[in-house]
Structure formats: C-alpha cells, structure tokens
Write a protein that holds these residues in place. Structure first.
Motif, PDB file in Angstrom:
ATOM      1  N   GLU A 183      27.801  -1.081  56.984  1.00  0.00           N
ATOM      2  CA  GLU A 183      26.953  -0.418  55.650  1.00  0.00           C
ATOM      3  C   GLU A 183      27.228  -1.240  54.406  1.00  0.00           C
ATOM      4  OE1 GLU A 183      25.924   3.792  53.825  1.00  0.00           O
ATOM      5  OE2 GLU A 183      26.725   3.679  55.772  1.00  0.00           O
ATOM      6  N   ILE A 184      28.562  -1.197  54.160  1.00  0.00           N
ATOM      7  CA  ILE A 184      29.047  -1.846  53.018  1.00  0.00           C
ATOM      8  C   ILE A 184      29.056  -3.355  53.040  1.00  0.00           C
ATOM      9  CG2 ILE A 184      31.375  -2.393  51.982  1.00  0.00           C
ATOM     10  CD1 ILE A 184      32.346   0.408  52.872  1.00  0.00           C
ATOM     11  N   PHE A 185      28.960  -4.016  54.046  1.00  0.00           N
ATOM     12  CA  PHE A 185      28.670  -5.411  53.991  1.00  0.00           C
ATOM     13  C   PHE A 185      27.085  -5.736  53.821  1.00  0.00           C
ATOM     14  CE2 PHE A 185      33.230  -5.247  54.859  1.00  0.00           C
ATOM     15  CZ  PHE A 185      33.519  -6.232  53.985  1.00  0.00           C
ATOM     16  N   THR A 186      26.540  -4.926  54.302  1.00  0.00           N
ATOM     17  CA  THR A 186      25.004  -5.119  54.317  1.00  0.00           C
ATOM     18  C   THR A 186      24.654  -5.129  52.754  1.00  0.00           C
ATOM     19  OG1 THR A 186      24.566  -4.309  56.612  1.00  0.00           O
ATOM     20  CG2 THR A 186      22.730  -4.338  55.103  1.00  0.00           C
ATOM     21  N   LYS A 187      25.358  -4.015  52.161  1.00  0.00           N
ATOM     22  CA  LYS A 187      25.017  -3.990  50.796  1.00  0.00           C
ATOM     23  C   LYS A 187      25.483  -4.991  50.037  1.00  0.00           C
ATOM     24  CE  LYS A 187      24.627   1.266  50.692  1.00  0.00           C
ATOM     25  NZ  LYS A 187      25.135   2.391  49.907  1.00  0.00           N
ATOM     26  N   LEU A 188      26.741  -5.454  50.311  1.00  0.00           N
ATOM     27  CA  LEU A 188      27.273  -6.584  49.751  1.00  0.00           C
ATOM     28  C   LEU A 188      26.300  -7.926  49.701  1.00  0.00           C
ATOM     29  CD1 LEU A 188      29.736  -8.332  48.472  1.00  0.00           C
ATOM     30  CD2 LEU A 188      30.298  -8.920  50.924  1.00  0.00           C
ATOM     31  N   ILE A 189      25.752  -8.220  50.819  1.00  0.00           N
ATOM     32  CA  ILE A 189      24.940  -9.285  51.030  1.00  0.00           C
ATOM     33  C   ILE A 189      23.461  -9.068  50.296  1.00  0.00           C
ATOM     34  CG2 ILE A 189      23.527 -10.601  52.755  1.00  0.00           C
ATOM     35  CD1 ILE A 189      25.633 -10.040  54.596  1.00  0.00           C
ATOM     36  N   TRP A 190      22.958  -7.861  50.269  1.00  0.00           N
ATOM     37  CA  TRP A 190      21.932  -7.598  49.668  1.00  0.00           C
ATOM     38  C   TRP A 190      22.015  -7.720  47.895  1.00  0.00           C
ATOM     39  CZ3 TRP A 190      20.966  -3.361  45.967  1.00  0.00           C
ATOM     40  CH2 TRP A 190      19.655  -3.344  45.498  1.00  0.00           C
ATOM     41  N   ARG A 191      23.316  -7.283  47.504  1.00  0.00           N
ATOM     42  CA  ARG A 191      23.478  -7.505  46.303  1.00  0.00           C
ATOM     43  C   ARG A 191      23.802  -9.077  46.042  1.00  0.00           C
ATOM     44  NH1 ARG A 191      29.287  -5.807  43.277  1.00  0.00           N
ATOM     45  NH2 ARG A 191      28.720  -6.662  41.255  1.00  0.00           N
ATOM     46  N   GLN A 192      24.389  -9.972  46.801  1.00  0.00           N
ATOM     47  CA  GLN A 192      24.479 -11.365  46.293  1.00  0.00           C
ATOM     48  C   GLN A 192      23.072 -12.055  46.311  1.00  0.00           C
ATOM     49  OE1 GLN A 192      27.340 -12.134  49.397  1.00  0.00           O
ATOM     50  NE2 GLN A 192      29.020 -12.479  47.987  1.00  0.00           N
ATOM     51  N   LYS A 193      22.197 -11.466  47.206  1.00  0.00           N
ATOM     52  CA  LYS A 193      20.948 -11.989  47.303  1.00  0.00           C
ATOM     53  C   LYS A 193      20.061 -11.814  46.188  1.00  0.00           C
ATOM     54  CE  LYS A 193      17.801  -9.730  49.547  1.00  0.00           C
ATOM     55  NZ  LYS A 193      16.670  -9.122  48.918  1.00  0.00           N
ATOM     56  N   ASN A 194      20.282 -10.585  45.552  1.00  0.00           N
ATOM     57  CA  ASN A 194      19.665 -10.301  44.304  1.00  0.00           C
ATOM     58  C   ASN A 194      20.313 -11.306  43.145  1.00  0.00           C
ATOM     59  OD1 ASN A 194      17.995  -8.499  45.346  1.00  0.00           O
ATOM     60  ND2 ASN A 194      19.154  -6.829  44.875  1.00  0.00           N
ATOM     61  N   ILE A 195      21.490 -11.143  43.301  1.00  0.00           N
ATOM     62  CA  ILE A 195      22.093 -12.178  42.114  1.00  0.00           C
ATOM     63  C   ILE A 195      21.593 -13.688  42.234  1.00  0.00           C
ATOM     64  CG2 ILE A 195      24.354 -13.241  41.349  1.00  0.00           C
ATOM     65  CD1 ILE A 195      25.676 -10.664  42.190  1.00  0.00           C
ATOM     66  N   ALA A 196      21.433 -14.326  43.474  1.00  0.00           N
ATOM     67  CA  ALA A 196      20.746 -15.437  43.589  1.00  0.00           C
ATOM     68  C   ALA A 196      19.483 -15.624  43.282  1.00  0.00           C
ATOM     69  CB  ALA A 196      20.942 -15.859  45.111  1.00  0.00           C
ATOM     70  N   LYS A 197      18.769 -14.596  43.693  1.00  0.00           N
ATOM     71  CA  LYS A 197      17.362 -14.670  43.094  1.00  0.00           C
ATOM     72  C   LYS A 197      17.291 -14.654  41.480  1.00  0.00           C
ATOM     73  CE  LYS A 197      14.640 -12.268  46.586  1.00  0.00           C
ATOM     74  NZ  LYS A 197      13.920 -10.915  46.946  1.00  0.00           N
ATOM     75  N   MET A 198      18.019 -13.825  41.091  1.00  0.00           N
ATOM     76  CA  MET A 198      17.874 -13.545  39.406  1.00  0.00           C
ATOM     77  C   MET A 198      18.311 -14.745  38.755  1.00  0.00           C
ATOM     78  SD  MET A 198      18.422  -9.621  38.392  1.00  0.00           S
ATOM     79  CE  MET A 198      19.953  -9.437  39.326  1.00  0.00           C
ATOM     80  N   ASP A 199      19.573 -15.194  39.271  1.00  0.00           N
ATOM     81  CA  ASP A 199      20.352 -16.105  38.236  1.00  0.00           C
ATOM     82  C   ASP A 199      20.284 -17.614  38.687  1.00  0.00           C
ATOM     83  OD1 ASP A 199      20.845 -14.188  36.820  1.00  0.00           O
ATOM     84  OD2 ASP A 199      22.838 -13.705  37.356  1.00  0.00           O
ATOM     85  N   TYR A 200      20.277 -17.751  40.139  1.00  0.00           N
ATOM     86  CA  TYR A 200      20.711 -19.338  40.745  1.00  0.00           C
ATOM     87  C   TYR A 200      19.178 -19.862  41.325  1.00  0.00           C
ATOM     88  CZ  TYR A 200      25.320 -18.468  40.105  1.00  0.00           C
ATOM     89  OH  TYR A 200      26.528 -18.340  39.528  1.00  0.00           O
ATOM     90  N   ASN A 201      18.318 -18.861  41.299  1.00  0.00           N
ATOM     91  CA  ASN A 201      16.906 -19.550  41.996  1.00  0.00           C
ATOM     92  C   ASN A 201      16.381 -20.742  41.452  1.00  0.00           C
ATOM     93  OD1 ASN A 201      15.148 -19.253  44.166  1.00  0.00           O
ATOM     94  ND2 ASN A 201      13.816 -17.823  43.075  1.00  0.00           N
ATOM     95  N   GLN A 202      16.334 -20.901  39.923  1.00  0.00           N
ATOM     96  CA  GLN A 202      15.625 -22.145  39.398  1.00  0.00           C
ATOM     97  C   GLN A 202      16.634 -23.007  39.234  1.00  0.00           C
ATOM     98  OE1 GLN A 202      12.615 -21.798  38.490  1.00  0.00           O
ATOM     99  NE2 GLN A 202      12.492 -19.667  39.295  1.00  0.00           N
ATOM    100  N   ARG A 203      18.019 -22.876  39.546  1.00  0.00           N
ATOM    101  CA  ARG A 203      18.871 -24.084  39.475  1.00  0.00           C
ATOM    102  C   ARG A 203      19.242 -24.760  40.659  1.00  0.00           C
ATOM    103  NH1 ARG A 203      22.628 -20.714  36.764  1.00  0.00           N
ATOM    104  NH2 ARG A 203      21.113 -19.093  36.431  1.00  0.00           N
TER     105      ARG A 203
END
Length: 140
Positions: free
Chosen positions: A22-42
């Motif tokens: 459960e914890i590491f699924t939330k971690l990957i979800w959080r990292q995915k959201n960071i990548a979508k918001m901040d690293y998707n265009q770069r």
C-alpha cells in the motif's frame, strides 16, 4: 488451552508486507504525479509512461522483507539539483530520493512507522495474554 491464547492472528512480516504494498503504491502514484506536472514537457518523455507501468514487488520470508521497484535510470539524474556542468537547474522538483525516504523513514504514514506500530501491538497482545493466563492459573 494456553497455546491457543499465545498464537498470533497474523505474523508481523505478513502485516508489514501488506502495508508495504500500500505504501509503495502510493509512492509510485506520487512520483507519477510529479513527473506529469513538472517533467512531462521537458527531457524524459518516457518517464511518465514507465512510472505508470511500475508495480512494487514484495517478497516476505520469516525474517526479512524484500521490496523491488524497477525505476528507469533517468529518474535518479532528475533528482540532482545541479547540472553536470555545476550550474543550478532552472526547473527542479525532487522526484526520487526525497519522496522515497519520506515513505520509508518519514513521520506519519511511512513504512518504518507501520513496522513500529505492528511490533508495539504484538508486545501489548503478548503481555495482556500473559496477564490473562496468570490470572486464570491463580483462580483455578
């Protein structure tokens, strides 16, 4: 029967393994959201796609828990604050180390907190069962 009173409902490694998933699924979800918001265009366009497919693999044995997450190699370089030339990055958002160690060792809902709580609950159950058994032996 005394042995029935001392059996555990679930071993600690099973409790920790279920919570780790459960914890590491939330971690990957959080990292995915960071990548979508901040690293998707770069730079790494494949990062969001590779994070979408990640699933933590958790193996529990009697005395250890192994957690495997196959990250792409580029995610660690994104977490550096400076470029390879020593200049400060214009756009920087921590995506690897800070979230990972926050979910492992942080306060609140982290993996180490879950293990500590499970151990404390086991000790409490053990001593309450021990008190109950000693009271039963005295009155019998």
């Amino acid at each position: 029967m005394l042995t029935h009173m001392y059996t555990r409902a679930a071993p600690i490694n099973k409790i920790a393994g279920a919570k780790a998933d459960e914890i590491f699924t939330k971690l990957i979800w959080r990292q995915k959201n960071i990548a979508k918001m901040d690293y998707n265009q770069r730079k790494p366009p494949h990062l969001v796609d590779s994070l979408l497919m990640l699933k933590p693999r958790i193996k529990t044995t009697d005395d250890e828990i192994n957690i495997f997450i196959d990250y792409p190699a580029t995610i660690r370089f994104l977490d550096l604050k400076k470029t390879k030339y020593g200049k400060k990055k214009r756009y920087y958002t921590p995506i690897y180390n800070r979230p990972l160690f926050g979910h492992l060792y942080g306060r609140g809902y982290s993996f180490s907190t879950i293990i500590n709580l499970a151990l404390q609950q086991e000790y409490r159950n053990y001593f309450t069962n021990l008190q109950r058994v000693t009271k039963l032996e005295i009155y019998e």
